[in-house]
Write a protein that holds these residues in place. Structure first.
Motif, PDB file in Angstrom:
ATOM      1  N   ARG A 158       0.825  -1.213   0.000  1.00  0.00           N
ATOM      2  CA  ARG A 158       0.000   0.000   0.000  1.00  0.00           C
ATOM      3  C   ARG A 158       0.857   1.261   0.000  1.00  0.00           C
ATOM      4  O   ARG A 158       0.482   2.276  -0.573  1.00  0.00           O
ATOM      5  N   LYS A 159       2.023   1.210   0.641  1.00  0.00           N
ATOM      6  CA  LYS A 159       2.867   2.398   0.785  1.00  0.00           C
ATOM      7  C   LYS A 159       3.559   2.816  -0.518  1.00  0.00           C
ATOM      8  O   LYS A 159       4.073   3.928  -0.606  1.00  0.00           O
ATOM      9  N   ILE A 160       3.582   1.933  -1.492  1.00  0.00           N
ATOM     10  CA  ILE A 160       4.259   2.303  -2.751  1.00  0.00           C
ATOM     11  C   ILE A 160       3.303   2.264  -3.950  1.00  0.00           C
ATOM     12  O   ILE A 160       3.743   2.141  -5.103  1.00  0.00           O
ATOM     13  N   TYR A 214       9.572  -5.222  -5.397  1.00  0.00           N
ATOM     14  CA  TYR A 214       8.686  -4.263  -4.726  1.00  0.00           C
ATOM     15  C   TYR A 214       9.065  -4.088  -3.253  1.00  0.00           C
ATOM     16  O   TYR A 214       8.977  -2.986  -2.704  1.00  0.00           O
ATOM     17  N   ASP A 215       9.463  -5.164  -2.620  1.00  0.00           N
ATOM     18  CA  ASP A 215       9.852  -5.088  -1.210  1.00  0.00           C
ATOM     19  C   ASP A 215      11.085  -4.213  -1.045  1.00  0.00           C
ATOM     20  O   ASP A 215      11.175  -3.417  -0.105  1.00  0.00           O
ATOM     21  N   ASN A 220      13.750   0.965   0.216  1.00  0.00           N
ATOM     22  CA  ASN A 220      14.550   2.116  -0.230  1.00  0.00           C
ATOM     23  C   ASN A 220      13.769   3.418  -0.130  1.00  0.00           C
ATOM     24  O   ASN A 220      14.351   4.481   0.112  1.00  0.00           O
ATOM     25  N   LYS A 221      12.467   3.358  -0.323  1.00  0.00           N
ATOM     26  CA  LYS A 221      11.645   4.563  -0.182  1.00  0.00           C
ATOM     27  C   LYS A 221      11.640   5.042   1.258  1.00  0.00           C
ATOM     28  O   LYS A 221      11.636   6.249   1.527  1.00  0.00           O
ATOM     29  N   ARG A 222      11.666   4.085   2.182  1.00  0.00           N
ATOM     30  CA  ARG A 222      11.715   4.452   3.603  1.00  0.00           C
ATOM     31  C   ARG A 222      13.066   5.056   3.964  1.00  0.00           C
ATOM     32  O   ARG A 222      13.139   6.022   4.737  1.00  0.00           O
ATOM     33  N   LEU A 223      14.138   4.523   3.358  1.00  0.00           N
ATOM     34  CA  LEU A 223      15.477   5.017   3.666  1.00  0.00           C
ATOM     35  C   LEU A 223      15.816   6.300   2.921  1.00  0.00           C
ATOM     36  O   LEU A 223      16.588   7.130   3.419  1.00  0.00           O
ATOM     37  N   ALA A 230      11.952   7.004 -10.346  1.00  0.00           N
ATOM     38  CA  ALA A 230      12.699   6.264 -11.371  1.00  0.00           C
ATOM     39  C   ALA A 230      14.013   5.738 -10.809  1.00  0.00           C
ATOM     40  O   ALA A 230      14.379   4.574 -11.017  1.00  0.00           O
ATOM     41  N   GLU A 231      14.721   6.597 -10.085  1.00  0.00           N
ATOM     42  CA  GLU A 231      15.988   6.192  -9.476  1.00  0.00           C
ATOM     43  C   GLU A 231      15.747   5.136  -8.408  1.00  0.00           C
ATOM     44  O   GLU A 231      16.535   4.188  -8.257  1.00  0.00           O
ATOM     45  N   LEU A 232      14.640   5.276  -7.699  1.00  0.00           N
ATOM     46  CA  LEU A 232      14.273   4.326  -6.649  1.00  0.00           C
ATOM     47  C   LEU A 232      14.095   2.921  -7.232  1.00  0.00           C
ATOM     48  O   LEU A 232      14.620   1.939  -6.697  1.00  0.00           O
TER      49      LEU A 232
END
Length: 315
Positions: A158-160, A214-215, A220-223, A230-232
């Motif tokens: 859900r967070k992404i 996805y995990d 990485n989005k959290r960090l 795109a870079e993520l």
């Protein structure tokens, strides 16, 4: 050690061109030469004969066509020990065979090959109505699996993006299924219950690779909260690429071994499972890395641009 950095998002168009080209080739071949459907999906009759020694399949096909008065396909199967051989004569479609015609075929084979001890093992007839019903139920099972994939990924991530991430994962799975179908068309393999098993198995392997990516995107989005999407995704795919490739190669070697054994021993049942399965594993790894994540990024970009267009049009 140098870190691998492939720009998956930026190369999405190239990946799509390759995938679409392969699918189009498969569709063209299917239109020109047709699709080899099993009697369980199209209806028809199948005779299985046991025999010893060697028999020319072209001669058997000609003889069977003459005795039955219909177009037939002939295949052979041999057990691993090589002690038992079988002739599989198939009539696909609404083609019923009377007991007298069946006996004429059996007598004709016994007369043509007196030294090969040809004997009727079993016969199986499936009506087109039952075959269509079974095919529809198989497609429903695949569609249901796809729906569950979207729901599962949507809830877990859900967070992404949730559902959008699930939909892109489903697009990748459909891509893998189409390439498995293309493989069957090119190699003239039957679309049967084995093919449906292949599809559901590919769902599991491909989805597992996508979930791993996805995990890592979520982590990485959290960090790196300020990192561009795109870079993520590029970083996440590159970081998990080694794991995905190792898992796929390991399973691929096992499946290819089964395919080789099937070819050497003439085990047609294993062949129709192993060959599309091997291609499906490669396609699943490819789509997880090159399609699902980059497509999700494109979807995010589309959603970001769409509201701006709406606001501009109201002024």
């Amino acid at each position: 050690m140098r870190k691998t950095q492939i720009h998956f998002v930026e190369n999405l168009k190239k990946y799509l061109i390759v995938s679409i080209a392969l699918i189009v080739v498969g569709v063209v071949i299917a239109v020109i030469f047709g699709v080899n459907m099993d009697i369980n999906f199209k209806g028809g009759t199948r005779f299985t004969y046991t025999y010893s020694g060697e028999i020319n399949l072209d001669e058997v096909q000609s003889l069977a066509g003459e005795k039955l008065g219909k177009q037939v396909t002939v295949a052979e199967s041999t057990d691993i020990a090589g002690t038992s051989s079988k002739l599989i004569i198939t009539l696909v479609g609404d083609q019923s065979v009377t007991a007298e015609t069946q006996q004429a075929l059996t007598d004709g084979l016994a007369e043509a090959y007196p030294d090969n001890a040809v004997k009727l093992g079993d016969s199986n007839t499936v009506s087109p109505t039952i075959a269509r019903s079974f095919f529809a139920k198989s497609l429903f099972a695949v569609a249901l699996a796809g729906l569950l994939v979207v729901i599962y990924v949507g809830l877990r991530f859900r967070k992404i993006g949730g559902i959008s991430a699930g939909l892109m994962a489903l697009v990748a799975l459909v891509h893998d299924c189409l390439l498995a179908f293309v493989t069957c068309v090119i190699f003239r393999l039957q679309i049967d219950a084995n093919f449906m098993a292949v599809i559901l198995t590919i769902f599991g392997y491909s989805l597992n690779n996508t979930i791993v990516i996805y995990d890592r995107v979520r982590e990485n989005k959290r960090l790196h909260a300020n990192m561009k999407v795109a870079e993520l995704v590029n970083n996440s795919v590159n970081e998990t690429m080694g794991r995905s490739l190792f898992t796929t190669v390991t399973t691929f070697i096992a499946v290819v071994t089964v395919a080789i054994v099937a070819e050497v021993c003439g085990m047609t049942t294993l062949r129709s499972f192993a060959i599309p399965m091997a291609v499906g594993l490669v396609a699943g790894c490819y789509s997880s890395m090159c399609l699902s994540g980059p497509l999700w990024v494109r979807w995010i970009w589309h959603k970001e641009k769409h509201p701006k267009k709406k606001k501009t049009s109201k002024k």
